[in-house]
Write an enzyme that holds these catalytic residues in place. Structure first.
Site, PDB file in Angstrom:
ATOM      1  N   GLY A   5       0.554  -1.072  -0.025  1.00 41.59           N
ATOM      2  CA  GLY A   5       0.110  -0.180   0.023  1.00 41.59           C
ATOM      3  C   GLY A   5       0.775   1.191   0.137  1.00 41.59           C
ATOM      4  O   GLY A   5       0.309   2.499  -0.123  1.00 41.59           O
ATOM      5  N   HIS A   6       1.990   1.249   0.076  1.00 40.51           N
ATOM      6  CA  HIS A   6       3.010   2.435   0.062  1.00 40.51           C
ATOM      7  C   HIS A   6       3.999   2.139  -0.997  1.00 40.51           C
ATOM      8  O   HIS A   6       5.088   1.709  -0.779  1.00 40.51           O
ATOM      9  CB  HIS A   6       3.761   2.373   1.482  1.00 40.51           C
ATOM     10  CG  HIS A   6       4.414   3.990   1.759  1.00 40.51           C
ATOM     11  ND1 HIS A   6       5.435   4.152   1.037  1.00 40.51           N
ATOM     12  CD2 HIS A   6       4.041   4.766   2.379  1.00 40.51           C
ATOM     13  CE1 HIS A   6       6.079   5.463   1.664  1.00 40.51           C
ATOM     14  NE2 HIS A   6       4.851   5.676   2.163  1.00 40.51           N
ATOM     15  N   PHE A   7       3.825   2.746  -2.128  1.00 41.17           N
ATOM     16  CA  PHE A   7       2.323   3.045  -2.538  1.00 41.17           C
ATOM     17  C   PHE A   7       1.864   2.116  -3.651  1.00 41.17           C
ATOM     18  O   PHE A   7       2.534   1.243  -3.875  1.00 41.17           O
ATOM     19  CB  PHE A   7       2.850   4.682  -3.464  1.00 41.17           C
ATOM     20  CG  PHE A   7       3.451   5.639  -2.538  1.00 41.17           C
ATOM     21  CD1 PHE A   7       2.567   6.154  -1.768  1.00 41.17           C
ATOM     22  CD2 PHE A   7       4.924   5.695  -2.669  1.00 41.17           C
ATOM     23  CE1 PHE A   7       3.452   7.427  -0.951  1.00 41.17           C
ATOM     24  CE2 PHE A   7       5.359   6.757  -1.930  1.00 41.17           C
ATOM     25  CZ  PHE A   7       4.697   7.480  -1.115  1.00 41.17           C
TER      26      PHE A   7
ATOM     27  N   VAL B 243       7.630   1.778  -1.761  1.00 38.92           N
ATOM     28  CA  VAL B 243       8.911   2.475  -1.266  1.00 38.92           C
ATOM     29  C   VAL B 243       8.791   2.372   0.132  1.00 38.92           C
ATOM     30  O   VAL B 243       7.712   2.345   0.876  1.00 38.92           O
ATOM     31  CB  VAL B 243       8.731   4.148  -1.861  1.00 38.92           C
ATOM     32  CG1 VAL B 243       9.817   4.928  -1.022  1.00 38.92           C
ATOM     33  CG2 VAL B 243       8.558   4.192  -3.237  1.00 38.92           C
TER      34      VAL B 243
END
Lengths: 148, 84
Positions: free
Chosen positions: A45-47, A52
């Site tokens: 989820g990041h991103f 990252v």
């Protein structure tokens, strides 16, 4: 106190242990490493579609190696009976480069002071190429149980 | 050191750490660092270290534990300055 003993005293476990090894530690400074495994859930989820390492996790690596490991070393004689509660009390971190899944980072920290149960350190985090990723000042406090 | 001088100097020391600027403007001997100025215990350490530097004194752990308000800070600093 050996570096292996320090790691054993860390109050963290997976998925929130962010220290793999300590390279060097003394009264004034510490160096340690951590590898961000590519299968960490945060990368989903990041991103979205572009993994990252979150800055908060870079900060956590800096805090666990630079403040908590150094703090355990400084307190080595008194924590044998009972490990105190620790709390991060301030962070001021600047970020310069991203860290991608699978990267190994190295943290170097120097004690600014350890007084009145507060440890304040200047902490820098480098990537495998030796480039500065982020640096700043992180402080934590030891909280002993209140006597009734 | 007289009370007015100490309070003026202490106000400058605690200014960066005080969350409650209204209480800081009204600072008096009875002002409590944590309850009135809303300084957390971690920043209170920095206040004490800044007091040490300002007056060139060394504050002990048990004195730090008592240093919770302006009156206590003034008493401790004055006692230390008289020992010099």
């Amino acid at each position: 106190m050996t570096t292996a003993a320090i790691l054993q005293h860390l109050p963290y476990a997976a998925p929130f242990l962010f220290v793999d090894e300590l390279i060097d530690i003394d009264e004034e400074k510490v160096t340690g490493r951590y590898t961000f495994q590519p299968d960490m859930p945060c990368y989903q989820g990041h991103f979205k579609g572009h993994p990252v390492t979150p800055g908060v996790l870079l900060t956590e690596v800096m805090a666990q190696i630079g403040v908590v490991c150094l703090g355990i070393y400084l307190l080595r004689d008194s924590i044998k009976q009972q490990f105190p509660t620790v709390a991060m009390t301030s962070t001021q971190v600047d970020f310069y480069l991203p860290v991608f899944p699978g990267e190994t980072v190295e943290v170097k920290a120097e004690k600014i002071y350890f007084r009145f149960n507060k440890l304040k350190c200047r902490v820098s985090l480098y990537n495998a190429a030796g480039k500065l990723v982020c640096d700043g000042v992180i402080a934590g406090m030891i909280i002993y149980p209140q006597h009734a | 050191m007289d009370q007015a001088t100490f309070i003026t100097e202490l106000r400058e020391i605690v200014k960066p750490y005080a969350k409650n600027q209204d209480a800081l403007a009204q600072i008096s001997l009875s002002t409590d660092f944590i309850n009135d100025l809303k300084i957390n215990s971690a920043n209170l350490v920095d206040v004490v270290l800044d007091v040490e530097e300002k007056y060139d004194i060394v504050i002990q752990n048990e004195e730090m534990e008592r240093m919770l308000n302006v009156q206590a800070a003034m008493d401790i600093v004055n006692a230390k300055l008289q020992e010099k």
